[in-house]
Design an enzyme around this catalytic site. Structure first.
Site, PDB file in Angstrom:
ATOM      1  N   TYR A  83      77.528 -31.214 -43.788  1.00  0.00           N
ATOM      2  CA  TYR A  83      78.972 -31.240 -43.506  1.00  0.00           C
ATOM      3  C   TYR A  83      79.109 -31.200 -41.988  1.00  0.00           C
ATOM      4  CZ  TYR A  83      83.909 -29.677 -43.974  1.00  0.00           C
ATOM      5  OH  TYR A  83      85.277 -29.547 -43.919  1.00  0.00           O
ATOM      6  N   LYS A  93      78.728 -35.647 -44.857  1.00  0.00           N
ATOM      7  CA  LYS A  93      80.182 -35.540 -44.978  1.00  0.00           C
ATOM      8  C   LYS A  93      80.714 -35.430 -43.558  1.00  0.00           C
ATOM      9  CE  LYS A  93      83.767 -32.373 -46.563  1.00  0.00           C
ATOM     10  NZ  LYS A  93      84.112 -31.156 -47.307  1.00  0.00           N
TER      11      LYS A  93
END
Lengths: 306, 306
Positions: A141, A165
């Site tokens: 992330y 992400k």
């Protein structure tokens, strides 16, 4: 080969589950978690993410976060890919990741380190040590604009790294990153900033996006996904126009409203959302009214939910 | 009355301890922690802070952080005020705070919530719930420029709130905050951004400052403190000039160097600093050379340390 195949699983919507808290005690309402996971499954969501930011991950104790992973795996029951959020110190993240593996999660999403002092070299070591210690496909992330994409370039060759992400809304930077990592590294790029940014990220190479909206209006999120996957720009912009006021309301107060809007919307349409925990307060009265108008305009009256 | 008196204890330097890690295993070197605490005590530091950011708090597991608090209390042995850093979710912070009380810490410093979505109302509840649940004088570490000072104004009447470590380098904003909170609330304002900013914060109402430099050159930190306390501007600017290149080196790479500079400097002058943990890498070669020149200019050759 396994990882290459696995990376394709993220070419879809990653549904970040909310964590419903009980009104007074603020304990986790596990029945609510179950209801919401089953709603997502029924609506066809293929990747389910417990312990994301919209799950109020940082408002959970480590033990609660682990239990959320365990329970979500149980409620999903093999009907979707579970991408379990893990983070904090390297030691804690490894402990959480190994626990996720043990209870049957399919993959882990490693949050950004929360240390206020981060070096690019240190961040590479951070993610590398976690990925090497946890025997599951991993998604990074990536959210901190002050860190370099060089971190991703260094880590991309790791077989277990199957996705990023990306949540820095700098499209030229994102496009350059996508084009820099060789396709054979099997990294699926995921837009980390939901439907508002999904069309732009898709255009730049993202194959999926994360969503909070999916918790209440999955049909709309899938409309967006299908429009993007079929390169139907007209359809994509139509959905974008429809969801923009909702996402802008979530972005209000420097994203302070992010979770509160989702929970309030779920409550208004009759889903089991519970309250937020500190440091997130419930929605202000004027925002509730604005939200109600959006939901009415969408036709999401309680009766229409099934 | 107790809290009013207690708040005055922070009208000094708050020395943030570093956490020495062993070179290969990266385990905490408790002997190193002990050496450093004893160094600070010998040099006259009156407030000692385990689990601050310069202690690499977020690179410790919760269990390690708790042990750091316990050990530092033991090593300080009543010779200074221990201000123990606590944080994470409300539940975790309360658990850490109650543990700090149990092992004899004098007070707690509550870190900012790390949740990416924070509302002002939610932040007030966050700090209030922790302060009410932990029976110790509390200091709030206020670091997020996107949050409102209204949080502090709402919390200031709480008797247990004895100080604010203010780390947003917006001097008009800080001055206004100091002037807004009534003196009878007994909140000591502490400059949270060390010697580089201490003269400006002092001018605006801060009565103390935090320091990482104190781990290696406490004499210089005390020169700054005494200059500020006696309103000797000339002396303060002299010290400021001397420490500025050091603090600027710490600020490099968006503060990525913050801890690494302290540890490398300690190592160069013969103190027990160990290595950093992820996500902080060791200093780059060119920064090490720059640091060596600073230390030489200060006359801090290993022989001069005693």
């Amino acid at each position: 080969m396994y990882y290459a195949e696995f990376s394709k699983k993220f070419e879809t919507i990653s549904g970040i589950t909310i964590t419903p808290f009980k009104k007074d005690s603020k304990e986790i309402d596990w029945n609510g978690v179950k209801d919401n996971v089953e709603f997502l499954i029924k609506k066809g969501v293929k990747v389910i993410v417990p312990c994301g930011n919209t799950s109020e991950f940082y408002s959970l104790t480590i033990e609660e976060a682990k239990e959320e992973i365990k329970r979500v795996v149980e409620y999903v029951n093999g009907k979707a890919t579970v991408l379990a959020g893990i983070g904090y110190s390297v030691g804690t993240a490894i402990e959480m990741g190994n626990y996720a593996k043990q209870v049957g999660a399919d993959s882990v999403m490693i949050h950004m380190p929360i240390h206020p002092y981060i070096t690019n070299e240190g961040a590479i070591e951070y993610f590398k040590n976690i990925i090497e210690a946890v025997d599951l496909p991993a998604v990074i992330y990536f959210k901190d604009p002050d860190l370099s994409d060089e971190i991703l370039f260094q880590l991309a060759p790791l077989e277990r790294l199957v996705g990023v992400k990306y949540a820095v809304n700098d499209l030229p930077r994102f496009a350059k990153a996508v084009q820099t990592v060789p396709v054979e590294h099997n990294v699926t790029w995921i837009c980390g900033t939901a439907e508002k940014w999904a069309p732009f990220f898709s255009n730049a190479g993202a194959k999926g996006f994360t969503s909070g909206l999916v918790n209440l209006y999955p049909e709309k999120s899938f409309e967006m996904l299908e429009a993007l996957q079929s390169n139907n720009n007209e359809a994509a912009w139509k959905v974008w126009q429809e969801v923009l006021p909702f996402e802008n309301l979530r972005a209000k107060y420097n994203n302070g409203n992010n979770v509160a809007v989702i929970k309030e919307a779920m409550k208004q349409i009759g889903l089991n959302a519970g309250v937020t925990r500190e440091p997130v307060a419930e929605l202000k009265a004027e925002d509730k009214i604005e939200l109600r108008n959006l939901i009415d305009a969408w036709g999401l009256t309680p009766q229409s939910v099934n």
